[in-house]
Design a protein around this motif. Structure first.
Motif, PDB file in Angstrom:
ATOM      1  N   SER A 170      33.850  45.272  36.564  1.00 14.33           N
ATOM      2  CA  SER A 170      35.251  44.616  36.260  1.00 14.33           C
ATOM      3  C   SER A 170      36.267  45.536  36.928  1.00 14.33           C
ATOM      4  O   SER A 170      36.295  46.690  37.459  1.00 14.33           O
ATOM      5  CB  SER A 170      35.356  44.587  34.448  1.00 14.33           C
ATOM      6  N   GLY A 171      36.949  44.559  37.034  1.00 15.87           N
ATOM      7  CA  GLY A 171      38.866  45.565  37.413  1.00 15.87           C
ATOM      8  C   GLY A 171      38.883  47.097  36.654  1.00 15.87           C
ATOM      9  O   GLY A 171      39.481  47.741  36.848  1.00 15.87           O
ATOM     10  N   THR A 172      38.631  46.362  35.415  1.00 13.24           N
ATOM     11  CA  THR A 172      39.142  47.424  34.600  1.00 13.24           C
ATOM     12  C   THR A 172      37.707  48.946  35.024  1.00 13.24           C
ATOM     13  O   THR A 172      38.657  49.867  34.945  1.00 13.24           O
ATOM     14  CB  THR A 172      38.650  47.819  33.161  1.00 13.24           C
ATOM     15  N   GLU A 173      36.896  48.528  34.414  1.00 13.48           N
ATOM     16  CA  GLU A 173      35.405  49.835  35.384  1.00 13.48           C
ATOM     17  C   GLU A 173      36.893  50.073  37.021  1.00 13.48           C
ATOM     18  O   GLU A 173      36.636  51.936  37.062  1.00 13.48           O
ATOM     19  CB  GLU A 173      34.257  49.297  35.855  1.00 13.48           C
ATOM     20  N   GLY A 213      51.514  41.436  40.424  1.00 13.61           N
ATOM     21  CA  GLY A 213      50.408  39.771  39.631  1.00 13.61           C
ATOM     22  C   GLY A 213      50.520  39.952  38.283  1.00 13.61           C
ATOM     23  O   GLY A 213      50.535  38.939  37.335  1.00 13.61           O
ATOM     24  N   ASN A 214      50.660  41.085  37.603  1.00  9.89           N
ATOM     25  CA  ASN A 214      50.943  40.899  36.353  1.00  9.89           C
ATOM     26  C   ASN A 214      52.425  40.808  35.170  1.00  9.89           C
ATOM     27  O   ASN A 214      52.805  41.451  34.295  1.00  9.89           O
ATOM     28  CB  ASN A 214      50.197  42.198  36.029  1.00  9.89           C
ATOM     29  N   ALA A 215      53.378  40.693  36.427  1.00 10.95           N
ATOM     30  CA  ALA A 215      55.146  40.925  35.616  1.00 10.95           C
ATOM     31  C   ALA A 215      55.015  39.614  36.591  1.00 10.95           C
ATOM     32  O   ALA A 215      56.381  39.923  36.988  1.00 10.95           O
ATOM     33  CB  ALA A 215      55.512  42.716  36.161  1.00 10.95           C
ATOM     34  N   PHE A 257      45.699  51.643  45.572  1.00 11.53           N
ATOM     35  CA  PHE A 257      46.265  49.823  45.822  1.00 11.53           C
ATOM     36  C   PHE A 257      45.600  49.733  44.372  1.00 11.53           C
ATOM     37  O   PHE A 257      44.070  49.834  44.772  1.00 11.53           O
ATOM     38  CB  PHE A 257      45.956  49.908  47.053  1.00 11.53           C
ATOM     39  N   ASP A 258      45.766  48.933  43.654  1.00 11.66           N
ATOM     40  CA  ASP A 258      45.088  48.031  42.688  1.00 11.66           C
ATOM     41  C   ASP A 258      45.300  46.737  43.384  1.00 11.66           C
ATOM     42  O   ASP A 258      46.037  46.057  43.197  1.00 11.66           O
ATOM     43  CB  ASP A 258      45.245  48.747  40.984  1.00 11.66           C
ATOM     44  N   GLU A 259      43.922  46.257  44.533  1.00 13.20           N
ATOM     45  CA  GLU A 259      44.075  45.007  44.842  1.00 13.20           C
ATOM     46  C   GLU A 259      42.978  44.684  43.966  1.00 13.20           C
ATOM     47  O   GLU A 259      42.554  43.386  45.039  1.00 13.20           O
ATOM     48  CB  GLU A 259      43.358  45.379  46.583  1.00 13.20           C
ATOM     49  N   GLY A 286      38.568  43.691  42.661  1.00 12.12           N
ATOM     50  CA  GLY A 286      37.708  43.117  41.219  1.00 12.12           C
ATOM     51  C   GLY A 286      37.487  40.675  41.670  1.00 12.12           C
ATOM     52  O   GLY A 286      38.407  40.542  42.467  1.00 12.12           O
ATOM     53  N   LYS A 287      37.757  39.907  40.639  1.00 14.19           N
ATOM     54  CA  LYS A 287      37.702  39.167  40.524  1.00 14.19           C
ATOM     55  C   LYS A 287      37.392  38.304  42.064  1.00 14.19           C
ATOM     56  O   LYS A 287      36.305  37.707  41.779  1.00 14.19           O
ATOM     57  CB  LYS A 287      40.118  38.619  41.077  1.00 14.19           C
ATOM     58  N   ILE A 288      37.971  38.358  42.746  1.00 19.14           N
ATOM     59  CA  ILE A 288      37.183  37.363  44.145  1.00 19.14           C
ATOM     60  C   ILE A 288      36.724  37.628  44.641  1.00 19.14           C
ATOM     61  O   ILE A 288      34.798  36.678  44.949  1.00 19.14           O
ATOM     62  CB  ILE A 288      38.557  37.631  45.264  1.00 19.14           C
TER      63      ILE A 288
HETATM   64  C1  LIG Z   1      42.492  41.744  36.615  1.00 19.28           C
HETATM   65  C2  LIG Z   1      43.183  43.049  37.080  1.00 19.28           C
HETATM   66  C3  LIG Z   1      42.362  43.734  36.423  1.00 19.28           C
HETATM   67  C4  LIG Z   1      41.639  44.359  35.379  1.00 19.28           C
HETATM   68  O1  LIG Z   1      40.487  43.666  36.274  1.00 19.28           O
HETATM   69  P1  LIG Z   1      39.424  43.053  34.729  1.00 19.28           P
HETATM   70  O2  LIG Z   1      38.556  42.622  35.785  1.00 19.28           O
HETATM   71  O3  LIG Z   1      39.993  41.695  34.108  1.00 19.28           O
HETATM   72  O4  LIG Z   1      39.376  44.139  34.201  1.00 19.28           O
HETATM   73  C5  LIG Z   1      43.028  45.084  37.163  1.00 19.28           C
HETATM   74  N1  LIG Z   1      43.997  45.670  37.911  1.00 19.28           N
HETATM   75  C6  LIG Z   1      44.796  44.142  38.803  1.00 19.28           C
HETATM   76  C7  LIG Z   1      45.557  43.954  39.485  1.00 19.28           C
HETATM   77  C8  LIG Z   1      44.484  43.052  37.949  1.00 19.28           C
HETATM   78  O5  LIG Z   1      44.842  41.385  38.263  1.00 19.28           O
END
Ligand SMILES: *Cc1c(COP(=O)(O)O)cnc(C)c1O
Length: 428
Positions: A116-119, A210-212, A238-240, A266-268
């Motif tokens: 996950s992105g969190t990890e 993208g979270n604000a 960089f949190d991408e 993460g995600k994509i």
């Molecule tokens: C979604 C997101 C995360 C967290 O990813 P998860 O897979 O939900 O744990 C971390 N950083 C950013 C920038 C995000 O958009």
């Protein structure tokens, strides 16, 4: 629209799942009302259990850049899954994925897959701390990096305000190690580094927030942060997780020409499966176990089915012109929404990056978290429901970016703008 089945499911869910959902924003708390439950999704559309169909601008919060249930992604998943779902020993797809990420994102000389992105972000700051021997982390107001303890810290009013946990359960002993500063404020960053630069292990940032909602960096801002980190021996992370492979194939770092020390994804890259990754400079990544002493592990990390879904998605987006077209569509959508609002005499503006956008019920420009917070959120909430009723699903919060995929075609965008005209008129 009938929502009987969704309502029944939500009632059952609330008995056993906190708030009825497995991730908070799905509960529609900020926009009010109840969430719909998905039955299926295809291309740009998501269909709920009551048969209502929506143009989907959430795209599972980012992964569905090529549209839902893309045949090539589904084929890769089915071909891979027949060989077994998880092995607990290395598999070839993990190597292919690492090679692919390193090729697309040159700052990632080595990568590690997680789930996950969190990890990914938790691991990246562990590397930053382990490699520098320092403990302090810097983040930005309004930036989200997953639900790790060190990131759930709200900013105080002053630049130097030390972290205060904004979730019970986050020990203040840990939150104290996170400093929070305002995004896009050059001087705040300079001042913080001048005062405590030698304590800072790493600075983590969503290069495009993208979270604000959706806030772009001011000219030279990311470069300024790069220079501060270099000068003070702190790592730039960089949190991408959101921007990676979206705003450009190589992410925001490619778009702005900045080389971070570490990056998180993460995600994509999971194509809709649970995946994250982090990578960066070889000398840093080599300090991770088992090649080095910084521990990080995962039973399902590098899962073959997830790798297959991610690689198939990367195949789809790694074609010339993909991101230019995504950017064009984003502009058509946002220009159309702005024109519709103008015609209705409503104060409204948008922010855009390729494949990503923010909607604000206020005049522009929006360049800071304070600007974003000044949007009329009550109005946004009414707009959200007016659009939903017309078959358009926007992010159910005034503080989340929306996403455009490669299958949001002219018809979907035109339908969205028509729905917006009617919805703006209704808002008055
Ligand atoms: C979604 C997101 C995360 C967290 O990813 P998860 O897979 O939900 O744990 C971390 N950083 C950013 C920038 C995000 O958009």
């Amino acid at each position: 629209m009938n929502h009987e089945r969704s309502h029944a499911l939500f009632s059952r869910a609330r008995e056993l799942i906190p708030g009825g959902v497995n991730s908070p924003v799905r509960a529609f708390k900020s926009v009010g009302g109840e969430p719909f439950f998905a039955q299926s999704a295809q291309g740009a559309y998501i269909v709920d259990v009551d048969g209502n169909r929506y143009v989907d601008y959430v795209g599972s919060w980012g992964p569905m850049i090529a549209g839902h249930a893309h045949p090539q992604v589904l084929a890769a998943v089915s071909e891979t899954m027949v060989n077994g779902l998880s092995f607990g020993v290395p598999n070839a797809l993990e190597v292919t994925m690492a090679e692919r990420i390193a090729q697309i994102v040159p700052s990632c000389e080595m990568v590690r897959m997680v789930n996950s992105g969190t990890e990914a972000t938790l691991s990246a700051i562990r590397v930053a701390r382990g490699a520098t021997g320092r403990t302090r982390i810097v983040k930005f107001e309004g930036c989200y990096h997953g639900h790790g303890d060190s990131f759930l810290v709200k900013a105080g009013s002053g630049v130097m305000t030390l972290g205060l946990p904004n979730s019970p359960g986050v020990p203040s002993a840990l939150a104290d190690l996170t400093s929070t500063i305002p995004y896009n404020d050059f001087d705040a960053a300079t001042k913080l580094f001048d005062e405590i630069g030698s304590e800072i292990a790493g600075l983590i940032i969503e290069p495009i927030v993208g979270n604000a909602n959706c806030i772009l960096p001011r000219d030279g801002y990311l470069k300024h942060l790069r220079e501060l980190c270099t000068k003070h021996g702190a790592l730039l992370i960089f949190d991408e997780v959101m921007t990676g492979f979206r705003v450009a194939l190589g992410g925001a770092q490619a778009l702005y020409g900045i080389t971070p020390d570490l990056s998180t994804f993460g995600k994509i890259i999971g194509g809709g499966m649970p995946v994250g990754a982090y990578g960066g400079r070889r000398d840093l990544m080599e300090q991770i176990a088992p090649s080095g002493p910084i521990y990080q592990a995962g039973t399902l990390s590098g899962n073959p089915v997830a790798m297959a879904a991610g690689l198939a998605t990367l195949d789809l987006i790694q074609v010339p012109g993909f991101h230019t077209e995504l950017e064009r569509r984003t502009h058509v959508l946002c220009d159309g929404l702005e024109a519709a609002a103008r015609d209705a005499g409503i104060a409204f503006t948008t922010t855009r990056a390729p494949g990503m956008f923010g909607l604000y019920f206020r005049e522009g420009p929006v360049e800071t978290f304070e600007d974003a917070k000044a949007s009329d959120t009550a109005r946004f909430n009414r707009f959200f429901h007016a659009m939903l009723g017309r078959g358009v699903y926007l992010a159910p919060s005034a503080f989340e970016a929306g996403f455009v995929s490669s299958v949001h075609g002219d018809a979907e965008i035109a339908h969205t703008i028509d729905a917006a005209r009617a919805s703006f008129a209704e808002l008055g």
